[in-house]
Motif scaffolding. Structure first.
Motif, PDB file in Angstrom:
ATOM      1  N   LEU A   1       0.822  -1.206   0.000  1.00 36.92           N
ATOM      2  CA  LEU A   1       0.000   0.000   0.000  1.00 36.92           C
ATOM      3  C   LEU A   1       0.860   1.262   0.000  1.00 36.92           C
ATOM      4  CD1 LEU A   1      -2.899  -0.952   2.449  1.00 36.92           C
ATOM      5  CD2 LEU A   1      -3.087  -0.482  -0.005  1.00 36.92           C
ATOM      6  N   ALA A   2       2.124   1.129   0.397  1.00 34.81           N
ATOM      7  CA  ALA A   2       3.033   2.280   0.319  1.00 34.81           C
ATOM      8  C   ALA A   2       3.201   2.766  -1.115  1.00 34.81           C
ATOM      9  CB  ALA A   2       4.395   1.914   0.914  1.00 34.81           C
ATOM     10  N   TRP A   3       2.901   1.894  -2.075  1.00 31.63           N
ATOM     11  CA  TRP A   3       3.001   2.276  -3.488  1.00 31.63           C
ATOM     12  C   TRP A   3       1.792   3.073  -3.967  1.00 31.63           C
ATOM     13  CZ3 TRP A   3       4.103  -3.376  -5.446  1.00 31.63           C
ATOM     14  CH2 TRP A   3       5.383  -3.774  -5.001  1.00 31.63           C
ATOM     15  N   ALA A   4       0.722   3.113  -3.198  1.00 33.56           N
ATOM     16  CA  ALA A   4      -0.542   3.680  -3.686  1.00 33.56           C
ATOM     17  C   ALA A   4      -0.397   5.104  -4.231  1.00 33.56           C
ATOM     18  CB  ALA A   4      -1.602   3.619  -2.585  1.00 33.56           C
ATOM     19  N   PRO A   5       0.255   6.026  -3.536  1.00 36.09           N
ATOM     20  CA  PRO A   5       0.373   7.380  -4.099  1.00 36.09           C
ATOM     21  C   PRO A   5       1.156   7.408  -5.411  1.00 36.09           C
ATOM     22  CG  PRO A   5       0.848   7.379  -1.739  1.00 36.09           C
ATOM     23  CD  PRO A   5       0.813   5.950  -2.174  1.00 36.09           C
ATOM     24  N   LEU A   6       2.178   6.549  -5.525  1.00 32.76           N
ATOM     25  CA  LEU A   6       2.960   6.490  -6.755  1.00 32.76           C
ATOM     26  C   LEU A   6       2.106   5.988  -7.914  1.00 32.76           C
ATOM     27  CD1 LEU A   6       6.190   4.842  -5.289  1.00 32.76           C
ATOM     28  CD2 LEU A   6       5.868   7.257  -5.834  1.00 32.76           C
ATOM     29  N   ILE A   7       1.373   4.917  -7.671  1.00 31.17           N
ATOM     30  CA  ILE A   7       0.557   4.314  -8.728  1.00 31.17           C
ATOM     31  C   ILE A   7      -0.545   5.270  -9.165  1.00 31.17           C
ATOM     32  CG2 ILE A   7      -1.073   2.446  -9.200  1.00 31.17           C
ATOM     33  CD1 ILE A   7       0.701   0.639  -7.463  1.00 31.17           C
TER      34      ILE A   7
ATOM     35  N   GLY B   1      -6.166   2.892  -6.656  1.00 35.47           N
ATOM     36  CA  GLY B   1      -6.723   3.816  -7.631  1.00 35.47           C
ATOM     37  C   GLY B   1      -6.816   5.233  -7.111  1.00 35.47           C
ATOM     38  N   SER B   2      -7.097   5.357  -5.789  1.00 34.73           N
ATOM     39  CA  SER B   2      -7.257   6.687  -5.202  1.00 34.73           C
ATOM     40  C   SER B   2      -5.951   7.282  -4.714  1.00 34.73           C
ATOM     41  CB  SER B   2      -8.241   6.621  -4.017  1.00 34.73           C
ATOM     42  OG  SER B   2      -7.677   5.871  -2.946  1.00 34.73           O
ATOM     43  N   GLY B   3      -4.955   6.403  -4.472  1.00 35.87           N
ATOM     44  CA  GLY B   3      -3.680   6.883  -3.937  1.00 35.87           C
ATOM     45  C   GLY B   3      -3.677   7.066  -2.449  1.00 35.87           C
ATOM     46  N   VAL B   4      -4.739   6.620  -1.770  1.00 38.17           N
ATOM     47  CA  VAL B   4      -4.827   6.759  -0.318  1.00 38.17           C
ATOM     48  C   VAL B   4      -4.643   5.399   0.318  1.00 38.17           C
ATOM     49  CG1 VAL B   4      -6.244   7.484   1.623  1.00 38.17           C
ATOM     50  CG2 VAL B   4      -6.430   8.688  -0.571  1.00 38.17           C
ATOM     51  N   PRO B   5      -3.482   5.133   0.959  1.00 35.22           N
ATOM     52  CA  PRO B   5      -3.271   3.822   1.570  1.00 35.22           C
ATOM     53  C   PRO B   5      -4.068   3.633   2.840  1.00 35.22           C
ATOM     54  CG  PRO B   5      -1.371   5.245   1.940  1.00 35.22           C
ATOM     55  CD  PRO B   5      -2.326   6.011   1.043  1.00 35.22           C
TER      56      PRO B   5
END
Length: 284
Positions: free
Chosen positions: A140-146, A280-284
């Motif tokens: 989930l640490a990748w969420a903002p990057l993705i 999709g939202s970038g919020v982990p």
């Protein structure tokens, strides 16, 4: 009474959700505002491992504990076990780590986990050890990057880790807290297959229906990234752990989740599909 520590964390929160509603449950937290809405049968105890009186209050009437500590190199376990003995706690289910079983792992985190396990075994209280591999939720640490289209990066990105769904850890924890026969057992918990960071990225790309670029980190960049987030001894431990993974030490798959719960462990694809909205939202 069952006490859950780390109840606002990744695994502890899932344990609280899964404990049966017909038994009294108490959670210990430093931040009651993070506990959210809790069911009527759950008590909230505000406390800290460093405050003996708060531990005494939290442990009053408790017979079983789910214990999570995170202060690498600290003595939180020792203080908690002392308070638990005084409160006549009967069983402590301790969240440890699979690396303790690897003779080649000698980093600061693993040495601390081994010391904590030894303290528990010597405490005179019945115990069960849960030793998971890496949490699938770490990605989930990748969420903002993705979400922003930036590349995901990892050190030794093609190395394999039999990472585990935190919900599976919680399911095993609830069994050990509510059933007899788990005392004196150490359970290594993994997912059903070993996967790499590159494979996890490809899985997320398929589920999202769009490219998710991946880039390999070199050790110097990885070290700098760790040092921005962690103390030096923890950063160095993470680098050593990555080397162990590169050498294949974290790829072994165990059937423990199936053996304890009666169903197979969830795959990374299952975990990712259930949490896709966060990527999709970038919020982990």
């Amino acid at each position: 009474m069952i006490l859950v520590t780390g109840a606002t964390g990744t695994v502890g929160r899932e344990v609280v959700r899964r404990l049966p509603p017909d038994g009294p449950v108490r959670i210990l937290t430093r931040r009651p505002d993070r506990a959210g809405d809790v069911a009527d049968h759950i008590e909230v105890a505000v406390g800290d491992y460093g405050e003996t009186r708060s531990l005494e209050r939290a442990l009053r009437g408790v017979r079983r504990v789910f214990l999570v500590t995170a202060g690498v190199g600290g003595d939180d376990d020792e203080r908690f076990l002392r308070a638990a003995r005084a409160a006549d706690v009967r069983l402590i289910v301790k969240l440890s780590a699979a690396a303790v079983t690897n003779p080649g792992a000698d980093d600061a985190i693993t040495r601390w986990q081994r010391r904590c396990e030894a303290l528990l075994r010597a405490s005179g209280t019945e115990w069960t050890l849960l030793r998971p591999r890496a949490f699938m939720s770490n990605t989930l640490a990748w969420a903002p990057l993705i979400a922003s289209g930036r590349p995901v990066s990892a050190l030794y990105g093609t190395s394999l880790n039999s990472c585990v769904d935190p919900r599976d850890i919680a399911d095993v924890a609830v069994r050990t807290l509510t059933e007899e026969g788990h005392e004196g057992r150490a359970y290594t918990l993994t997912g059903p297959e070993a996967v790499s960071a590159a494979q996890q990225t490809a899985c997320l790309a398929e589920l999202l229906g769009r490219p998710v670029p991946f880039e390999e980190l070199d050790p110097a960049r990885a070290r700098a990234a760790y040092l921005r987030r962690y103390p030096e001894h923890v950063a160095e431990a993470l680098l050593l752990g990555a080397e162990q993974q590169r050498d294949g030490a974290k790829a072994r798959v165990e059937q423990t989740v199936r053996e304890v719960t009666g169903r197979p462990a969830r795959s990374y694809a299952e975990w990712a599909a259930d949490h896709l909205r966060m990527f999709g939202s970038g919020v982990p």
